[in-house]
Scaffold this motif. Structure first.
Motif, PDB file in Angstrom:
ATOM      1  N   ILE A  28       0.840  -1.205   0.000  1.00 42.48           N
ATOM      2  CA  ILE A  28       0.000   0.000   0.000  1.00 42.48           C
ATOM      3  C   ILE A  28       0.873   1.252   0.000  1.00 42.48           C
ATOM      4  CG2 ILE A  28      -1.582   1.381   1.398  1.00 42.48           C
ATOM      5  CD1 ILE A  28      -3.040  -0.794   0.024  1.00 42.48           C
ATOM      6  N   GLU A  29       1.911   1.233   0.825  1.00 41.08           N
ATOM      7  CA  GLU A  29       2.803   2.389   0.898  1.00 41.08           C
ATOM      8  C   GLU A  29       3.487   2.620  -0.446  1.00 41.08           C
ATOM      9  OE1 GLU A  29       6.829   3.886   3.267  1.00 41.08           O
ATOM     10  OE2 GLU A  29       5.927   1.942   3.744  1.00 41.08           O
ATOM     11  N   TRP A  30       3.911   1.532  -1.133  1.00 40.99           N
ATOM     12  CA  TRP A  30       4.562   1.682  -2.443  1.00 40.99           C
ATOM     13  C   TRP A  30       3.599   2.324  -3.436  1.00 40.99           C
ATOM     14  CZ3 TRP A  30       3.589   0.283  -7.420  1.00 40.99           C
ATOM     15  CH2 TRP A  30       4.644   0.401  -8.338  1.00 40.99           C
ATOM     16  N   MET A  31       2.356   1.874  -3.461  1.00 35.83           N
ATOM     17  CA  MET A  31       1.382   2.424  -4.403  1.00 35.83           C
ATOM     18  C   MET A  31       1.097   3.894  -4.108  1.00 35.83           C
ATOM     19  SD  MET A  31      -1.354  -0.620  -5.228  1.00 35.83           S
ATOM     20  CE  MET A  31      -1.690  -1.118  -3.544  1.00 35.83           C
ATOM     21  N   GLN A  32       1.016   4.243  -2.836  1.00 38.12           N
ATOM     22  CA  GLN A  32       0.772   5.643  -2.485  1.00 38.12           C
ATOM     23  C   GLN A  32       1.918   6.533  -2.958  1.00 38.12           C
ATOM     24  OE1 GLN A  32       0.252   5.020   1.725  1.00 38.12           O
ATOM     25  NE2 GLN A  32      -1.989   5.162   1.593  1.00 38.12           N
ATOM     26  N   ARG A  33       3.152   6.083  -2.779  1.00 40.24           N
ATOM     27  CA  ARG A  33       4.303   6.858  -3.225  1.00 40.24           C
ATOM     28  C   ARG A  33       4.395   6.896  -4.751  1.00 40.24           C
ATOM     29  NH1 ARG A  33       8.712   4.831  -2.628  1.00 40.24           N
ATOM     30  NH2 ARG A  33       8.296   2.827  -1.612  1.00 40.24           N
ATOM     31  N   ALA A  34       3.943   5.827  -5.415  1.00 40.96           N
ATOM     32  CA  ALA A  34       4.011   5.753  -6.877  1.00 40.96           C
ATOM     33  C   ALA A  34       2.898   6.535  -7.554  1.00 40.96           C
ATOM     34  CB  ALA A  34       3.951   4.292  -7.321  1.00 40.96           C
ATOM     35  N   GLY A  35       2.025   7.157  -6.777  1.00 38.84           N
ATOM     36  CA  GLY A  35       0.972   7.977  -7.358  1.00 38.84           C
ATOM     37  C   GLY A  35      -0.216   7.188  -7.865  1.00 38.84           C
ATOM     38  N   VAL A  36      -0.368   5.933  -7.435  1.00 35.70           N
ATOM     39  CA  VAL A  36      -1.537   5.140  -7.829  1.00 35.70           C
ATOM     40  C   VAL A  36      -2.775   5.751  -7.174  1.00 35.70           C
ATOM     41  CG1 VAL A  36      -2.662   2.893  -7.615  1.00 35.70           C
ATOM     42  CG2 VAL A  36      -0.215   3.030  -8.162  1.00 35.70           C
ATOM     43  N   THR A  37      -3.781   6.025  -7.976  1.00 35.08           N
ATOM     44  CA  THR A  37      -5.014   6.612  -7.438  1.00 35.08           C
ATOM     45  C   THR A  37      -6.149   5.598  -7.354  1.00 35.08           C
ATOM     46  OG1 THR A  37      -5.717   7.315  -9.656  1.00 35.08           O
ATOM     47  CG2 THR A  37      -4.404   8.879  -8.363  1.00 35.08           C
TER      48      THR A  37
ATOM     49  N   PHE B 286      -7.465   1.878   3.437  1.00 40.21           N
ATOM     50  CA  PHE B 286      -6.917   2.716   2.368  1.00 40.21           C
ATOM     51  C   PHE B 286      -7.598   2.491   1.022  1.00 40.21           C
ATOM     52  CE2 PHE B 286      -3.502   2.323   5.482  1.00 40.21           C
ATOM     53  CZ  PHE B 286      -3.147   3.650   5.657  1.00 40.21           C
ATOM     54  N   MET B 287      -8.548   1.547   0.960  1.00 35.99           N
ATOM     55  CA  MET B 287      -9.221   1.271  -0.303  1.00 35.99           C
ATOM     56  C   MET B 287     -10.724   1.475  -0.156  1.00 35.99           C
ATOM     57  SD  MET B 287      -7.158  -2.124  -1.594  1.00 35.99           S
ATOM     58  CE  MET B 287      -8.245  -2.344  -3.013  1.00 35.99           C
ATOM     59  N   LYS B 288     -11.295   2.236  -1.082  1.00 35.32           N
ATOM     60  CA  LYS B 288     -12.724   2.514  -1.064  1.00 35.32           C
ATOM     61  C   LYS B 288     -13.331   2.057  -2.389  1.00 35.32           C
ATOM     62  CE  LYS B 288     -16.134   6.222  -0.675  1.00 35.32           C
ATOM     63  NZ  LYS B 288     -16.332   7.683  -0.562  1.00 35.32           N
TER      64      LYS B 288
ATOM     65  N   LEU C 284     -13.353  -1.774  -8.994  1.00 36.10           N
ATOM     66  CA  LEU C 284     -12.552  -0.552  -9.080  1.00 36.10           C
ATOM     67  C   LEU C 284     -12.630   0.150  -7.731  1.00 36.10           C
ATOM     68  CD1 LEU C 284     -10.947   1.566 -10.761  1.00 36.10           C
ATOM     69  CD2 LEU C 284     -13.171   2.650 -11.252  1.00 36.10           C
ATOM     70  N   SER C 285     -11.472   0.326  -7.107  1.00 36.43           N
ATOM     71  CA  SER C 285     -11.412   0.966  -5.791  1.00 36.43           C
ATOM     72  C   SER C 285     -10.508   2.182  -5.844  1.00 36.43           C
ATOM     73  CB  SER C 285     -10.871  -0.012  -4.743  1.00 36.43           C
ATOM     74  OG  SER C 285     -11.660  -1.179  -4.693  1.00 36.43           O
ATOM     75  N   ARG C 286     -10.832   3.178  -5.031  1.00 34.70           N
ATOM     76  CA  ARG C 286      -9.972   4.348  -4.928  1.00 34.70           C
ATOM     77  C   ARG C 286      -8.960   4.119  -3.815  1.00 34.70           C
ATOM     78  NH1 ARG C 286     -11.080   9.606  -2.521  1.00 34.70           N
ATOM     79  NH2 ARG C 286     -13.229   8.908  -2.231  1.00 34.70           N
ATOM     80  N   LEU C 287      -7.702   4.483  -4.082  1.00 30.29           N
ATOM     81  CA  LEU C 287      -6.647   4.344  -3.078  1.00 30.29           C
ATOM     82  C   LEU C 287      -6.527   5.656  -2.319  1.00 30.29           C
ATOM     83  CD1 LEU C 287      -4.320   2.655  -1.860  1.00 30.29           C
ATOM     84  CD2 LEU C 287      -2.823   3.672  -3.603  1.00 30.29           C
ATOM     85  N   LEU C 288      -6.781   5.626  -1.029  1.00 33.18           N
ATOM     86  CA  LEU C 288      -6.729   6.825  -0.195  1.00 33.18           C
ATOM     87  C   LEU C 288      -5.290   7.090   0.245  1.00 33.18           C
ATOM     88  CD1 LEU C 288      -9.884   6.103   2.000  1.00 33.18           C
ATOM     89  CD2 LEU C 288      -9.737   7.338  -0.176  1.00 33.18           C
TER      90      LEU C 288
END
Length: 727
Positions: A554-563, A577-579, A602-606
């Motif tokens: 999750i931390e990697w995706m947040q830093r990589a700009g995954v929305t 962190f997923m909605k 399809l989920s949004r990454l918070l």
């Protein structure tokens, strides 16, 4: 009305041409009927590699641009440098500009099969084969070697030019007319522009060997002459090459130099000119190679032996039923290391070398006939088989320890691809074998036997092409349903560009949005660095990828700009962190994944940075997207303090930044991304892509093309003058 011999010859050539084109089209309809009817290919690299590239490319062309950078795959990469988009290849420019992606892909596929067939027929006819024999050679070569490789677009797009290049060179050596070398330069340029240069490299090797053989043959014919002996040049048309005075008798030593010039120097110059004209594609690729996973042939992410032909698998040519009876297990059988096998992995498609059961034995019969002959055409057929045998030896991987560090050989993997030369030689020998049989039977049986041999071979190759392949035709392809994609519709409504994470590298970019993870044949080294790439976990489920995520992921995706995240299962309720934003059947993605009745999510990454963020966020900061294209990003930003703006796009020194129109320096952040120091206040920020390697390549291509045109005009004028003198 008088009918002259010349008109009869022209009429017979026109009839033969119509027959060749008609048979070529009929074969494409037999093997690829669904493509003619609007269907498509699915499987292999079609949806994970080619359609993602072509979708992005087509969209840019329709907006009037030729893109140099792909901003959708991962965090971006130099599109021209990776090469397989074929950004400057004329058929691509035309088809993807005016047709939808699936239709353009199908038409390109069918056109190159027709081109390969016609080129093989031309080569066979030039080597003295009858019309039926040439048509048979076209069937054996094109639908023996290429059809199982339909999952690899580059195979037919570039491989079609191998027989065409050899036909050009053969016609030059027959006529000594440099117009054929001029044409060869253009053909080589066309072969290089679609990218993935392996088959072009193999073509260059064949052309070089052929020229060397021609020189040796001519040298041997005069080696016993004294230096003072006088020789009449055997072909008056050599005046086009050597100047009018060189058609006169020459001393033997001078004549030997002329032999060297016309058999080695002129073909080498023609080859070099073709390479120069393709520099706008070649130089960017060479530049990327220096910063890619292929920077050395010993790189852990690049195995040059992958795709070799295990020596025991060469028996597929005579006992196909033994190998092809269970395609599901064939991969395991090939990768079970045995005696003489090269110690690396392979696969059934790359290791495929089958050109038909009957053609194999016809080739042997034809070989006996050719060995007994002493004609120039049969001598050249012997050379081709020699090239093919060398290619088969290399295809086993045995020569890799000797050659893998040499230029060219160190750049490509897949030794099995060299089998294309053996397939072409076998097809031409098989055609000669048919003629040997034809000459020994009564004429009333010849047509019947020709039909029987053709039908059996056609059915044989059809059966094999449907079993040994990773791509299959479907009557309705998901690619035609892009606009119906709910995932795409959800993301279009967002105020800022999205980045998706989900199954199938590259596939999700077909929606028109950036996606990760990445799949590139040759790509920036950052994507292959384990310290920078997505951290895999033992808890990852192979049957339902990315259904659950560790905190590190999750931390990697947040830093990589995954929305956003697309998954096969709904998000874990415990994951804060997923909605979930949408679930259901997506006609595009479900079809591409083969999950026709199973919903996707399809989920949004918070908590994600998104495509761009501040190093220190506050209520007083803002980022407004003004423009986001493949080669330009423009933003309006406000910050109350001096701080860094972080763009989660791939750092590349060819991206030039400005702040309020003044040059600024981007910094590499976290090993991959771009950072820009912004002073307090309101500013207009831009990044523009300016590829230095492309600029140099373009200038060299323009120079090469100018030289090519001048030579063409000069040759045409000289040809016209000679024709006038002949009259």
């Amino acid at each position: 009305m008088n009918i002259t011999p010349e008109s009869r010859t022209a009429g017979s050539k026109s009839t033969a041409l119509i027959i060749v084109i008609a048979v070529g089209i009929a074969l494409t309809m037999w093997f690829w009927l669904d493509l003619w009817l609007g269907g498509g290919l699915i499987g292999g690299d079609v949806y994970t590699y080619y359609f993602p590239q072509k979708s992005f490319y087509a969209e840019a062309l329709k907006q009037g641009d030729i893109p140099l950078w792909n901003s959708l795959v991962g965090h971006g990469y130099p599109l021209v440098a990776e090469s397989q988009t074929g950004a400057f290849y004329p058929p691509n420019l035309l088809l993807y500009r005016f047709l939808d992606v699936n239709t353009a892909y199908n038409v390109n596929h069918l056109f190159h099969y027709l081109l390969a067939f016609c080129a093989t027929v031309w080569l066979a006819r030039d080597l003295g084969t009858s019309l039926f024999g040439a048509l048979f050679a076209g069937l054996v070569f094109v639908y023996g070697w290429f059809a199982p490789r339909s999952c690899l677009e580059w195979a037919i797009l570039t491989g079609a030019y191998l027989p065409l290049s050899l036909a050009m060179l053969n016609r030059y050596f027959r006529s000594r007319n440099v117009q054929w070398l001029w044409g060869l330069s253009g053909v080589l340029c066309l072969q290089l522009l679609p990218g993935h240069f392996h088959l072009a490299f193999i073509t260059l090797i064949c052309l070089s060997l052929w020229s060397l053989c021609e020189w040796i043959a001519e040298f041997r014919s005069t080696r016993n002459l004294s230096r003072s002996a006088v020789i009449q040049t055997e072909n008056p048309r050599e005046s086009e090459i050597l100047g009018a005075s060189d058609a006169r008798p020459q001393p033997a030593n001078v004549y030997r130099f002329l032999q060297f010039k016309r058999t080695l120097i002129l073909p080498a110059l023609a080859i070099s000119l073709g390479i120069l004209m393709a520099s706008m594609q070649l130089l960017p690729t060479w530049s990327l190679k220096q910063n890619s996973q292929r920077v050395t042939s010993s790189s852990a992410d690049f195995d040059p032996g992958y795709g070799h032909i295990p020596p025991r698998y060469l028996s597929q040519a005579v006992i196909p039923w033994y190998w092809y009876r269970d395609p599901q297990q064939l991969d395991n059988r090939l990768n079970s290391q045995q005696f003489l096998d090269y110690p690396t992995a392979t696969n059934p498609v790359e290791a495929h070398l089958y050109f038909g059961f009957l053609p194999f034995f016809l080739a042997i019969l034809g070989g006996v006939s050719i060995v007994r002959s002493h004609s120039d055409n049969d001598r050249r057929l012997l050379w081709l088989v020699g090239f093919g045998l060398l290619a088969v030896i290399y295809a086993t991987g045995w020569l890799l320890p000797l050659l893998q560090n040499f230029p060219g050989f160190s750049f490509f993997r897949g030794p099995g691809r060299y089998g294309i030369v053996a397939s072409l030689a076998a097809a031409l020998w098989a055609a000669r074998g048919w003629e040997t049989i034809r000459d020994s039977i009564a004429s009333r049986w010849q047509v019947l036997l020709a039909i029987v041999i053709s039908v059996i071979t056609l059915l044989d190759l059809s059966w094999v092409s449907q079993r040994i392949t990773y791509a299959f035709m479907v009557p309705e392809t998901p690619m035609t349903r892009i606009e119906e994609s709910p995932v795409r519709q959800q993301l279009i409504a967002l105020p800022a560009p999205a980045r998706i994470f989900g199954p199938g590298p590259n596939l999700l970019t077909i929606t028109g949005f950036s996606a990760t993870p990445v799949y590139l044949g040759i790509g920036p080294a950052e994507y292959f660095n384990p310290d920078l790439s997505y951290p895999e976990s033992p808890s990852d489920r192979s049957e339902s990828p990315w259904a659950t995520f560790t905190s590190k992921q999750i931390e990697w995706m947040q830093r990589a700009g995954v929305t956003h995240i697309v998954s096969y299962l709904p998000p874990d309720p415990q994951n804060a962190f997923m909605k979930l934003e949408w679930q259901g059947i997506d006609p595009l993605l479900n079809g591409a994944w083969g999950r026709f009745q199973e919903p996707i999510y399809l989920s949004r990454l918070l908590g994600s940075r998104g495509r761009i963020s501040w190093s220190e966020n506050s209520e007083s900061t803002s980022i407004d997207w003004v423009l986001h294209s493949s080669e330009k990003i423009e933003l309006h930003v406000e910050t109350p303090i001096d701080q860094m703006l972080i763009l989660t796009e791939l750092y590349d020194s060819d991206w030039i930044a400005t702040i309020d129109g003044q040059p600024a320096t981007s910094r590499r952040i976290e090993g991959m991304y771009r950072g820009l120091d912004i002073p307090a206040g309101s500013h207009r920020i831009t990044w523009n892509y300016r590829s230095g390697s492309f600029r140099w390549g373009l200038m060299i291509s323009i120079a090469g093309f100018t030289i090519w045109l001048i030579i063409g005009i000069t040759v045409a004028k000289r040809q016209k003058k000679l024709q006038a003198l002949a009259i």
